[in-house]
Enzyme design. Structure first.
Site, PDB file in Angstrom:
ATOM      1  N   SER A 186      13.305 -37.026  71.660  1.00 27.95           N
ATOM      2  CA  SER A 186      12.402 -37.909  70.926  1.00 27.95           C
ATOM      3  C   SER A 186      11.545 -38.730  71.899  1.00 27.95           C
ATOM      4  CB  SER A 186      13.206 -38.779  69.959  1.00 27.95           C
ATOM      5  OG  SER A 186      12.352 -39.426  69.044  1.00 27.95           O
ATOM      6  N   ASP A 272      11.076 -32.042  60.432  1.00 25.30           N
ATOM      7  CA  ASP A 272      11.104 -33.303  61.175  1.00 25.30           C
ATOM      8  C   ASP A 272       9.922 -34.177  60.758  1.00 25.30           C
ATOM      9  OD1 ASP A 272      11.193 -35.372  63.002  1.00 25.30           O
ATOM     10  OD2 ASP A 272      11.465 -34.079  64.755  1.00 25.30           O
ATOM     11  N   HIS A 302      14.846 -34.770  62.154  1.00 24.19           N
ATOM     12  CA  HIS A 302      14.674 -35.218  63.536  1.00 24.19           C
ATOM     13  C   HIS A 302      15.928 -35.027  64.391  1.00 24.19           C
ATOM     14  CE1 HIS A 302      12.481 -37.042  66.729  1.00 24.19           C
ATOM     15  NE2 HIS A 302      13.234 -38.121  66.796  1.00 24.19           N
TER      16      HIS A 302
END
Length: 324
Positions: A186, A272, A302
């Site tokens: 991320s 996501d 995610h």
């Protein structure tokens, strides 16, 4: 959440409309030059823990502005010869946490350097690095701090810290600087892309569901934080869209990717909503390296591949870090 972004065949061809600033390279050369005017001063202090398989060091080094940045450095127990090193960056809101939660890479036989993220570390893992720089009024979170000017933007400091973290990791006598990889999930994936574009001699990078990519699309496609922080800021600061996107263009993973040359293993998840797959493919498709792969997780949000992606990295990374 069902599929909401482009079909996979269109994702594989998708190109971002993010406009690269004409002075992008000059901006980053000057930023890193200013940071390197400060002594790196990397300190590695042994931490005694009831862990028999690893040796852990509490790290402090000088990041942006010479500000002290923390980290963990972990080696397989008994290391006597330089090892390849994996430098890892943390996801949004998290800090370095505790060292026993970061044992994947040292138990796989690598040196491991985990960078704390300045000003974060109270969302899900605690951190120990303050950000001593203030900003103009901003929406709660980190995405709009200093967003009026790229020189003041929060991620100018964090990206600089990330480059200095690589330099700190390489400064330890038990790391082989020629065999350095960068990884992260991320936000950590976005920082991995940035480092890949700014440090020309990395051996490999592995950005996992990377954040901070293709801001023009991300800010209009998803209403999930952290990207939504930017939209909420612009709801109040009406008419600043172009100014804000100009600032963000200096930090867009798409433009860092266009400068990356190391072998790269990306990942994305088609459901996501935090880092939409088109924004990840924007960086992947722009990536300039000759060797690049992307793992696609069709029914994940995610969390992406989670342990499956870790397994993929454990298969993929060792050959790229083998002694040359």
């Amino acid at each position: 959440m069902a599929l909401f972004d482009l079909p996979l065949d269109q994702l594989r061809a998708y190109r971002s409309e993010s406009t690269e600033p004409a002075d992008f390279d000059e901006f980053w050369a000057k930023t890193l030059g200013e940071a390197r005017a400060h002594d790196l001063g990397a300190r590695f202090e042994r931490v005694e823990l009831p862990l028999t398989g690893v040796e852990v060091y509490d790290v402090t080094f000088a990041g942006f502005g010479g500000h002290p940045v923390k980290g963990w450095f972990t080696l397989p127990a008994g290391t006597r010869e330089p090892l390849p090193v994996v430098v890892e960056f943390v996801g949004y809101g998290g800090g370095r946490g505790m060292p026993h939660t970061h044992l994947l890479w040292p138990t796989a036989g690598f040196a491991h350097f985990l960078m704390d993220t300045r000003g974060q570390g109270s969302g899900w893992l605690h951190g120990d690095t303050p950000d001593p720089v203030g900003s103009a009024p901003a929406y709660p979170g980190y995405m709009t701090r200093g967003i009026d000017d790229p020189h003041d933007y929060y991620y100018r400091r964090v990206v600089t810290d990330a480059v200095r973290a690589v330099e700190a990791a390489r400064s330890h006598p038990l790391t082989d600087a020629s065999r350095t990889a960068a990884v992260g999930i991320s936000q950590g994936g976005g920082l991995t892309l940035a480092v890949g574009g700014l440090v020309p001699d990395l051996a490999a990078i592995a950005p996992d569901v990377p954040f901070l990519c293709d801001f023009p699309r991300a800010t209009t496609l998803t209403d999930r934080d952290p990207y939504r922080e930017i939209g909420n800021y612009l709801k109040t600061h009406r008419g600043r869209d172009a100014e804000v996107l100009r600032t963000l263009s200096y930090f867009d993973g798409v433009h860092f990717a266009a400068r990356g040359r190391a072998p790269a293993l990306f990942s994305t998840a088609l459901e996501d909503q935090t880092c939409p797959p088109s924004t990840v493919f924007a960086a992947f498709n722009a990536y300039a390296g000759d060797e690049k792969e992307i793992e696609v997780y069709s029914f994940n949000d995610h969390e992406g591949g989670g342990p499956f992606q870790e397994a993929a990295q454990l298969r993929w990374l060792p050959p790229r870090l083998a002694r040359r």
